[in-house]
Write a protein that holds these residues in place. Structure first.
Motif, PDB file in Angstrom:
ATOM      1  N   PHE A  31       0.847  -1.192   0.000  1.00 20.24           N
ATOM      2  CA  PHE A  31       0.000   0.000   0.000  1.00 20.24           C
ATOM      3  C   PHE A  31       0.885   1.245   0.000  1.00 20.24           C
ATOM      4  O   PHE A  31       1.885   1.297   0.711  1.00 20.24           O
ATOM      5  N   TYR A  79       0.545   5.331   0.888  1.00 22.08           N
ATOM      6  CA  TYR A  79      -0.291   6.337   1.529  1.00 22.08           C
ATOM      7  C   TYR A  79       0.417   7.688   1.476  1.00 22.08           C
ATOM      8  O   TYR A  79       1.630   7.784   1.392  1.00 22.08           O
ATOM      9  N   LEU A  84      -5.062   6.734   1.307  1.00 21.77           N
ATOM     10  CA  LEU A  84      -4.571   5.632   0.479  1.00 21.77           C
ATOM     11  C   LEU A  84      -4.464   6.106  -0.968  1.00 21.77           C
ATOM     12  O   LEU A  84      -5.420   6.635  -1.536  1.00 21.77           O
ATOM     13  N   TYR A  93      -2.989   0.427  -4.005  1.00 21.30           N
ATOM     14  CA  TYR A  93      -2.464  -0.770  -3.405  1.00 21.30           C
ATOM     15  C   TYR A  93      -2.385  -1.895  -4.428  1.00 21.30           C
ATOM     16  O   TYR A  93      -3.122  -1.923  -5.421  1.00 21.30           O
ATOM     17  N   TRP A 143      -2.532 -10.837   2.498  1.00 26.92           N
ATOM     18  CA  TRP A 143      -3.900 -10.517   2.068  1.00 26.92           C
ATOM     19  C   TRP A 143      -4.858 -10.701   3.230  1.00 26.92           C
ATOM     20  O   TRP A 143      -5.718  -9.876   3.482  1.00 26.92           O
ATOM     21  N   ASN A 192      -5.445  -8.628   7.203  1.00 25.07           N
ATOM     22  CA  ASN A 192      -4.870  -7.384   6.709  1.00 25.07           C
ATOM     23  C   ASN A 192      -4.315  -6.557   7.861  1.00 25.07           C
ATOM     24  O   ASN A 192      -4.899  -5.575   8.265  1.00 25.07           O
ATOM     25  N   GLN A 230      -1.418  -4.243   8.586  1.00 26.31           N
ATOM     26  CA  GLN A 230      -0.461  -3.509   7.765  1.00 26.31           C
ATOM     27  C   GLN A 230       0.733  -3.060   8.595  1.00 26.31           C
ATOM     28  O   GLN A 230       0.586  -2.524   9.692  1.00 26.31           O
ATOM     29  N   GLN A 272      -9.420  -1.581  13.135  1.00 25.35           N
ATOM     30  CA  GLN A 272      -8.111  -1.616  13.767  1.00 25.35           C
ATOM     31  C   GLN A 272      -7.797  -0.259  14.386  1.00 25.35           C
ATOM     32  O   GLN A 272      -8.291   0.773  13.922  1.00 25.35           O
ATOM     33  N   LEU A 295       0.224  -1.106  14.536  1.00 23.31           N
ATOM     34  CA  LEU A 295      -1.042  -1.699  14.953  1.00 23.31           C
ATOM     35  C   LEU A 295      -1.069  -1.961  16.454  1.00 23.31           C
ATOM     36  O   LEU A 295      -0.127  -2.516  17.020  1.00 23.31           O
ATOM     37  N   THR A 305      -6.979  -5.327  16.684  1.00 25.34           N
ATOM     38  CA  THR A 305      -8.027  -5.522  15.685  1.00 25.34           C
ATOM     39  C   THR A 305      -9.271  -6.034  16.393  1.00 25.34           C
ATOM     40  O   THR A 305      -9.174  -6.976  17.196  1.00 25.34           O
ATOM     41  N   LYS A 324     -12.050  -1.883   7.827  1.00 20.36           N
ATOM     42  CA  LYS A 324     -12.008  -2.699   6.619  1.00 20.36           C
ATOM     43  C   LYS A 324     -13.426  -2.902   6.127  1.00 20.36           C
ATOM     44  O   LYS A 324     -14.294  -3.291   6.903  1.00 20.36           O
ATOM     45  N   GLY A 332     -14.836  -7.684  -0.776  1.00 22.18           N
ATOM     46  CA  GLY A 332     -13.625  -8.487  -0.789  1.00 22.18           C
ATOM     47  C   GLY A 332     -12.355  -7.676  -0.886  1.00 22.18           C
ATOM     48  O   GLY A 332     -11.259  -8.231  -0.784  1.00 22.18           O
ATOM     49  N   ALA A 333     -12.490  -6.354  -1.052  1.00 22.97           N
ATOM     50  CA  ALA A 333     -11.303  -5.503  -1.161  1.00 22.97           C
ATOM     51  C   ALA A 333     -10.490  -5.557   0.116  1.00 22.97           C
ATOM     52  O   ALA A 333     -11.020  -5.802   1.204  1.00 22.97           O
ATOM     53  N   ASN A 334      -9.207  -5.313  -0.018  1.00 21.75           N
ATOM     54  CA  ASN A 334      -8.301  -5.459   1.117  1.00 21.75           C
ATOM     55  C   ASN A 334      -7.818  -4.139   1.680  1.00 21.75           C
ATOM     56  O   ASN A 334      -6.954  -4.116   2.532  1.00 21.75           O
ATOM     57  N   ASN A 335      -8.384  -3.009   1.232  1.00 22.88           N
ATOM     58  CA  ASN A 335      -7.867  -1.736   1.724  1.00 22.88           C
ATOM     59  C   ASN A 335      -8.544  -1.338   3.015  1.00 22.88           C
ATOM     60  O   ASN A 335      -9.640  -1.797   3.343  1.00 22.88           O
ATOM     61  N   LEU A 336      -7.846  -0.488   3.773  1.00 21.50           N
ATOM     62  CA  LEU A 336      -8.360   0.060   5.021  1.00 21.50           C
ATOM     63  C   LEU A 336      -8.727   1.518   4.803  1.00 21.50           C
ATOM     64  O   LEU A 336      -8.080   2.223   4.037  1.00 21.50           O
ATOM     65  N   PHE A 363      -8.766   4.879   6.816  1.00 21.02           N
ATOM     66  CA  PHE A 363      -8.222   5.437   8.047  1.00 21.02           C
ATOM     67  C   PHE A 363      -9.034   6.633   8.516  1.00 21.02           C
ATOM     68  O   PHE A 363      -9.529   7.433   7.714  1.00 21.02           O
TER      69      PHE A 363
END
Lengths: 113, 112
Positions: free
Chosen positions: A33, A35, A45, A48, A97, A100, A102, B33, B45, B48, B92, B96-100, B102
């Motif tokens: 990713f 940012y 973001l 990614y 994956w 997740n 990070q 998270q 982190l 979670t 999240k 199915g996407a994996n991005n966060l 913030f």
């Protein structure tokens, strides 16, 4: 493991110049990713990758920004031409994956004069 | 874009005091998270949370995920100067996407 490694840590350049930021993710991670963090907009973001393939680049501000991931251990974020409003801290993060979680690099502080 | 608003934006307290940071959204998240970021470093982190209503404790830090999975809180008991930093929540999405996504961040300063 050394963690996510970003270079350079600091970059000062003049408006109009090309800037290349580099990232080495944690070995074995398959997601990466990019940012951008500013006081005004927080952590945004940009793009990614999963398994070296760009999945979502909707956060890339404009065509001046491009990112590549030629292999699992290296990625670049390029700004050409750079503008003063690009000044920010740019972070790279990597993860599996799933889950997740990070892991972030220490960032590159970019100043465009 | 799934927005996460954090409050307060800035917080300055004396050592030993308690505090709560809030993270709110109109969107539902599959997990949430919390990260802490210190000056000159990237976010790290802390925890979670996955289940609506879940509460997790990490020493003096207590994290709660809202029942509807749209909000979360972080409570710190007896704050210490070492707790100083930028606290970020990240959600999240349910796809199915994996991005966060913030949050806007809470900058905490604990004064000795």
């Amino acid at each position: 493991d050394a963690g996510v490694i970003q270079s350079p840590r600091h970059e000062v350049t003049e408006m109009g110049q090309e800037v290349t930021l580099r990232c080495k993710p944690i070995s074995g991670h398959n997601s990466l990713f990019w940012y951008r963090q500013t006081m005004m907009r927080g952590l945004e973001l940009l793009i990614y990758f999963n398994n070296n393939v760009p999945i979502d680049d909707s956060g890339m501000p404009e065509d001046r920004f491009s990112a590549k991931m030629p292999n699992a251990s290296f990625s670049t974020l390029k700004i050409q031409p750079s503008e003063p409003r690009d000044s920010a801290v740019y972070f790279c993060a990597s993860s599996f994956w799933q889950p997740n979680i990070q892991y972030f690099g220490a960032g590159t502080r970019l100043s465009v004069l | 874009t799934q927005l996460l608003e954090q409050s307060p934006q800035f917080l300055s307290i004396q050592e030993g005091e308690n505090l709560t940071v809030y993270c709110n959204s109109s969107s539902v998240f599959s997990s949430l998270q919390w990260y802490r970021q210190e000056p000159g470093e990237g976010p790290v982190l802390l925890v979670t949370v996955v289940t609506g209503g879940e509460v997790k404790k990490l020493k003096r830090l207590t994290f709660q995920f809202g029942d509807a999975r749209k909000d979360s809180s972080l409570h710190i008991t007896a704050a210490q100067p070492g707790d100083t930093g930028l606290y970020l929540c990240a959600g999240k999405g349910q796809t199915g996407a994996n991005n966060l996504f913030f949050g806007t961040g809470t900058r905490l300063t604990v004064i000795p």
